[in-house]
Design a protein around this motif. Structure first.
Motif, PDB file in Angstrom:
ATOM      1  N   GLU A  14     -17.371   1.344 -22.376  1.00 28.75           N
ATOM      2  CA  GLU A  14     -15.957   1.599 -22.188  1.00 28.75           C
ATOM      3  C   GLU A  14     -15.779   2.801 -21.552  1.00 28.75           C
ATOM      4  OE1 GLU A  14     -12.433   0.336 -25.107  1.00 28.75           O
ATOM      5  OE2 GLU A  14     -13.548   1.992 -25.772  1.00 28.75           O
ATOM      6  N   LEU A  68     -12.981   5.533 -20.701  1.00 30.35           N
ATOM      7  CA  LEU A  68     -11.625   5.799 -20.705  1.00 30.35           C
ATOM      8  C   LEU A  68     -11.329   7.023 -19.813  1.00 30.35           C
ATOM      9  CD1 LEU A  68     -11.874   4.949 -24.305  1.00 30.35           C
ATOM     10  CD2 LEU A  68      -9.479   4.312 -23.419  1.00 30.35           C
ATOM     11  N   ARG A 107     -11.480   0.466 -11.276  1.00 25.34           N
ATOM     12  CA  ARG A 107     -11.095  -0.904 -12.181  1.00 25.34           C
ATOM     13  C   ARG A 107     -11.523  -2.183 -11.484  1.00 25.34           C
ATOM     14  NH1 ARG A 107      -9.607  -2.372 -17.504  1.00 25.34           N
ATOM     15  NH2 ARG A 107      -8.477  -4.480 -17.231  1.00 25.34           N
ATOM     16  N   HIS A 129     -11.218   2.019 -18.012  1.00 27.24           N
ATOM     17  CA  HIS A 129      -9.629   1.842 -18.418  1.00 27.24           C
ATOM     18  C   HIS A 129      -9.041   3.285 -18.030  1.00 27.24           C
ATOM     19  CE1 HIS A 129     -10.433  -1.617 -20.928  1.00 27.24           C
ATOM     20  NE2 HIS A 129     -11.633  -1.088 -21.112  1.00 27.24           N
ATOM     21  N   GLN A 172      -1.016   2.478 -18.618  1.00 25.97           N
ATOM     22  CA  GLN A 172      -2.216   2.335 -19.487  1.00 25.97           C
ATOM     23  C   GLN A 172      -2.774   0.980 -19.068  1.00 25.97           C
ATOM     24  OE1 GLN A 172      -1.364   2.762 -23.555  1.00 25.97           O
ATOM     25  NE2 GLN A 172      -3.717   2.848 -23.969  1.00 25.97           N
TER      26      GLN A 172
END
Ligand code: UDP
Ligand code: MG
Length: 309
Positions: free
Chosen positions: A39, A41, A59, A66, A308
């Motif tokens: 993941e 971020l 993305r 993210h 977000q």
């Protein structure tokens, strides 16, 4: 399967965003072999360039990417905090987007986690490519911190660090507004393995830190993790009292034996200047701590999110 969250603070790093992604995914074979899900971020710390747009582009082809985008620039400390708050992983790693925290170290770091460490941290053993004045003051800062703080803060420590969920939760429990992560890591404890590496120069763009910013940041570190400066006023006060007492005795005795008249206002001026200087200095220190306390009691949010996903 276990989940690894990679937290990447970015401030005006449009060039480095895709670059970092490529470099990180060079480890994909290793992640697959170890059954590690990823993941990524990106924390956009109020960038004025295309940083967020670059993340969105990534993305579109990769669901694991993210973004947390701030409403303005809140600083790297806030960005790291936001990353830790939003990370869902069993393991979380903090990395700079400029590739000064080499992703190629990740497999080694993860292997130490398997050996039971709670955290794997990194430090630079060289500071090549850095202005000598900055290196000098950095060394001084770490030496000073060692003496005046009980929290362990490693010389040359990077924010590049891999942690277990347990340690991340411990860090998140520290809600302080004046964040100094290098100190927080040491404060929470846990078993940490230190890896050393040679300094790497940033891939693209320029550093966001100048000497003055670093100086103020080091003051943040001192006020956040030591109260020793507050004792300075008492120590100097006691010292001055002792000197004054000795001088009184000296002057009385001299008067009784030699009958000297009072003389010398220049020395008096020097003494007044010196003592009032010390007083202002100590008041200044008090002011520093008061200012930090003031910001702390306001309980403002550490960051504000604009967007977000
Ligand atoms: N950074 C940030 N907010 C800021 C300043 C920096 O998120 O206000 C990020 C930056 O994008 C980079 C990392 O923090 O990923 C380290 O910054 P930089 O490379 O400028 O610092 P240096 O490596 O020179 O200490
Ligand atoms: Mg950098």
């Amino acid at each position: 399967m276990s989940l690894l969250s990679v937290v990447v603070p970015c401030y005006n790093e449009e060039e480095n965003v895709p670059f970092f992604y490529e470099a990180l995914l060079k480890n994909q074979a290793f992640f697959d072999e170890k059954k590690i899900d990823l993941e990524i971020l990106y924390i956009d710390d109020g960038s004025g360039d295309r940083t967020a747009a670059e993340v969105k582009r990534l993305r579109e082809k990769d669901e694991r990417v993210h973004l947390v985008s701030f409403s303005r620039n809140f600083g790297k400390e806030a960005a790291m905090f936001a990353g830790l708050e939003n990370a869902k992983g069993d393991y979380v790693v903090l990395m700079d987007v400029d590739l000064q925290d080499p992703p190629s170290l990740l497999p080694e770091m993860l292997s130490y986690m398997e050996q039971g460490y709670d955290s794997v941290a990194t430090r630079r053993v060289s500071r090549k490519g850095e202005p000598p004045v900055r290196s000098f003051f950095a060394r001084m800062f770490y030496k000073l911190m060692k003496r005046i703080s009980r929290t362990e803060i490693m010389d040359g420590a990077r924010d590049y660090r891999l942690m277990t969920r347990q340690m991340v939760d411990a860090i998140l429990a520290m809600k302080e507004y004046n964040r100094f992560t290098k100190g927080i890591f040491g404060w929470v404890g846990f078993q940490t393995k230190w890896l050393e590496y040679e300094n790497v120069e940033r891939a693209k763009g320029e550093t966001k830190w100048n000497f003055w910013k670093l100086f103020l940041y080091s003051l943040d570190g001192i006020t956040a993790f030591s109260t020793v400066p507050l004792m300075l006023a008492s120590v100097v006060g006691v010292f001055f009292c002792i000197v004054a007492f000795l001088m009184i005795v000296f002057i009385i005795v001299r008067k009784m034996i030699f009958g000297d008249p009072v003389s010398g206002w220049p020395s008096l001026v020097c003494i007044i200047l010196m003592t009032s200087g010390v007083q202002f200095f100590c008041t200044g220190i008090l002011g520093q701590y008061l200012a930090k306390t003031y910001m702390e009691v306001k309980r403002r949010p550490i960051y504000l999110v604009k967007e977000q996903f």
